[in-house]
Design a protein around this motif. Structure first.
Motif, PDB file in Angstrom:
ATOM      1  N   ALA A 148      -7.988  -5.433  -2.412  1.00 25.82           N
ATOM      2  CA  ALA A 148      -6.638  -4.901  -2.845  1.00 25.82           C
ATOM      3  C   ALA A 148      -6.472  -3.586  -1.910  1.00 25.82           C
ATOM      4  O   ALA A 148      -5.605  -3.085  -1.486  1.00 25.82           O
ATOM      5  N   GLY A 149      -7.565  -3.029  -1.689  1.00 30.12           N
ATOM      6  CA  GLY A 149      -7.524  -1.663  -0.987  1.00 30.12           C
ATOM      7  C   GLY A 149      -7.298  -1.679   0.685  1.00 30.12           C
ATOM      8  O   GLY A 149      -7.162  -0.819   1.264  1.00 30.12           O
ATOM      9  N   SER A 150      -7.178  -3.024   1.104  1.00 35.80           N
ATOM     10  CA  SER A 150      -7.163  -3.121   2.462  1.00 35.80           C
ATOM     11  C   SER A 150      -5.672  -3.090   2.900  1.00 35.80           C
ATOM     12  O   SER A 150      -4.794  -3.326   2.230  1.00 35.80           O
ATOM     13  N   LYS A 190       0.712  -1.113  -0.059  1.00 39.63           N
ATOM     14  CA  LYS A 190      -0.100   0.006   0.105  1.00 39.63           C
ATOM     15  C   LYS A 190       0.976   1.351   0.075  1.00 39.63           C
ATOM     16  O   LYS A 190       0.537   2.166  -0.725  1.00 39.63           O
ATOM     17  N   LYS A 191       2.013   1.178   0.745  1.00 39.73           N
ATOM     18  CA  LYS A 191       2.935   2.314   0.733  1.00 39.73           C
ATOM     19  C   LYS A 191       3.477   2.631  -0.521  1.00 39.73           C
ATOM     20  O   LYS A 191       3.546   3.753  -0.901  1.00 39.73           O
ATOM     21  N   LEU A 192       3.997   1.498  -1.088  1.00 40.99           N
ATOM     22  CA  LEU A 192       4.360   1.625  -2.424  1.00 40.99           C
ATOM     23  C   LEU A 192       3.426   2.095  -3.709  1.00 40.99           C
ATOM     24  O   LEU A 192       3.671   3.017  -4.603  1.00 40.99           O
ATOM     25  N   ASP A 193       2.284   1.802  -3.353  1.00 37.06           N
ATOM     26  CA  ASP A 193       1.063   2.483  -4.133  1.00 37.06           C
ATOM     27  C   ASP A 193       0.876   3.906  -3.987  1.00 37.06           C
ATOM     28  O   ASP A 193       0.738   4.580  -4.945  1.00 37.06           O
ATOM     29  N   LEU A 194       0.810   4.397  -2.496  1.00 37.65           N
ATOM     30  CA  LEU A 194       0.916   5.705  -2.447  1.00 37.65           C
ATOM     31  C   LEU A 194       1.847   6.481  -2.925  1.00 37.65           C
ATOM     32  O   LEU A 194       1.803   7.676  -3.388  1.00 37.65           O
ATOM     33  N   LEU A 212       0.842  -8.765  -3.605  1.00 39.53           N
ATOM     34  CA  LEU A 212       1.776  -8.661  -4.589  1.00 39.53           C
ATOM     35  C   LEU A 212       1.605  -7.313  -5.333  1.00 39.53           C
ATOM     36  O   LEU A 212       0.253  -6.892  -5.380  1.00 39.53           O
ATOM     37  N   VAL A 213       2.560  -6.545  -5.743  1.00 39.54           N
ATOM     38  CA  VAL A 213       2.603  -5.692  -6.735  1.00 39.54           C
ATOM     39  C   VAL A 213       3.765  -5.658  -7.644  1.00 39.54           C
ATOM     40  O   VAL A 213       4.733  -6.151  -7.511  1.00 39.54           O
ATOM     41  N   ARG A 216      -2.012  -4.223  -7.247  1.00 34.78           N
ATOM     42  CA  ARG A 216      -2.034  -4.926  -6.027  1.00 34.78           C
ATOM     43  C   ARG A 216      -3.023  -5.489  -5.636  1.00 34.78           C
ATOM     44  O   ARG A 216      -4.362  -5.429  -5.438  1.00 34.78           O
ATOM     45  N   GLN A 217      -2.514  -7.023  -5.360  1.00 37.95           N
ATOM     46  CA  GLN A 217      -3.728  -7.836  -5.008  1.00 37.95           C
ATOM     47  C   GLN A 217      -3.181  -8.713  -3.946  1.00 37.95           C
ATOM     48  O   GLN A 217      -2.086  -8.889  -3.651  1.00 37.95           O
ATOM     49  N   THR A 218      -4.170  -9.365  -3.268  1.00 36.83           N
ATOM     50  CA  THR A 218      -3.839 -10.237  -2.008  1.00 36.83           C
ATOM     51  C   THR A 218      -3.538 -11.471  -2.647  1.00 36.83           C
ATOM     52  O   THR A 218      -4.558 -11.999  -3.533  1.00 36.83           O
ATOM     53  N   TYR A 219      -2.512 -12.359  -2.463  1.00 36.57           N
ATOM     54  CA  TYR A 219      -2.549 -13.821  -3.155  1.00 36.57           C
ATOM     55  C   TYR A 219      -2.191 -14.940  -1.907  1.00 36.57           C
ATOM     56  O   TYR A 219      -2.394 -16.022  -2.266  1.00 36.57           O
ATOM     57  N   ALA A 220      -2.220 -14.516  -0.784  1.00 32.86           N
ATOM     58  CA  ALA A 220      -2.076 -15.296   0.370  1.00 32.86           C
ATOM     59  C   ALA A 220      -2.595 -14.967   1.530  1.00 32.86           C
ATOM     60  O   ALA A 220      -2.373 -13.571   1.957  1.00 32.86           O
TER      61      ALA A 220
END
Length: 257
Positions: free
Chosen positions: A255-257, A89-93, A212-213, A102-106
């Motif tokens: 993904a936004g969490s 999320k920080k990398l996204d910001l 993952l991103v 950005r997606q949850t994979y596990a």
């Protein structure tokens, strides 16, 4: 006329140089920065990924916090498989990732392990001489371990006894070698090594949503997308669960969490 020929030769050389550069880039392996807990699972999954895509890969494994700092400082990774959702999320910001990648994979699970005896959850009330966890400041499983001990109102008692690994792989190695008798590790490490421990209830700590991103400046965006799609596919998700990760509803962990 001579000047015209020279100009054509220069343009041809530039074109050849550009095409060689593109070819060189396309032949580079997909550089995957991956959290240490997921590295053994990823290595197994990449066998099938390579068979399907013929994409060459290179794994760079480490603590999520350390890998995050490397990306911030321009490390040439293509895709980042973190052990939490905070760093992605920080990398996204910071606008360092591909939009909507950005997606949850596990969903990670924490487990109590000892090589000396069969453990129970109640054993946490018996404060040992030494207790192994990953570094809570850089490793998400270490953070979850700290939250677990805080939930049980035991953190202040355990703090002087802690042996902190750089990442959860180092913590697991310390326990498995019996350098430390007991500690908290990733449940997937138990599953992959056919070991018996006890699962820590998910309510004892914040969810270990591993995201993952795709790195925005990657020269391997298409290959990174292929890996992302592969890991998020229904068949591979079931395999990830079989390796000791929790089943989760993608509508609950967005993904936004």
């Amino acid at each position: 006329m001579k000047q015209f020929l020279k100009l054509n030769i220069v343009l041809l050389l530039l074109a050849l140089g550009w095409s060689n550069s593109v070819l060189s880039s396309s032949e580079k392996p997909l550089r995957i920065a991956v959290a240490s807990n997921f590295t053994p699972v990823l290595k197994k999954l990449l066998v099938e990924f390579h068979q399907q895509t013929h994409i060459e890969t290179q794994i760079i494994s480490g603590a999520t916090g350390a890998l995050f700092l490397q990306i911030i400082h321009g490390a040439p990774f293509d895709i980042f498989l973190a052990a939490d959702s905070i760093r992605p999320k920080k990398l996204d910001l910071e606008n360092l990732i591909l939009a909507n990648s950005r997606q949850t994979y596990a969903l990670g699970q924490l487990a109590l392990l000892s090589m000396n005896s069969k453990v129970q959850l109640s054993d946490l009330k018996n404060i040992p001489e030494r207790f192994a966890i990953a570094n809570p400041d850089t490793a998400p499983y270490g953070k979850a371990a700290k939250q677990t001990l805080e939930h049980l109102h035991l953190w202040s008692l355990y703090k002087p006894k802690l042996i902190q690994g750089i990442n959860v792989n180092q913590t697991f190695a310390q326990i498995r070698s019996q350098a430390v008798n007991i500690g908290l590790v990733a449940n997937s490490q138990l599953v992959l090594n056919s070991l018996v421990g006890v699962m820590i209830p998910a309510s004892f700590h914040q969810p270990i949503a591993q995201q993952l991103v795709i790195i925005k400046n990657s020269n391997n965006i298409k290959k990174a997308k292929r890996l992302s799609e592969f890991l998020l596919s229904a068949a591979v998700q079931q395999k990830i669960i079989s390796f000791g990760y929790a089943n989760f509803n993608k509508t609950e962990i967005k993904a936004g969490s």
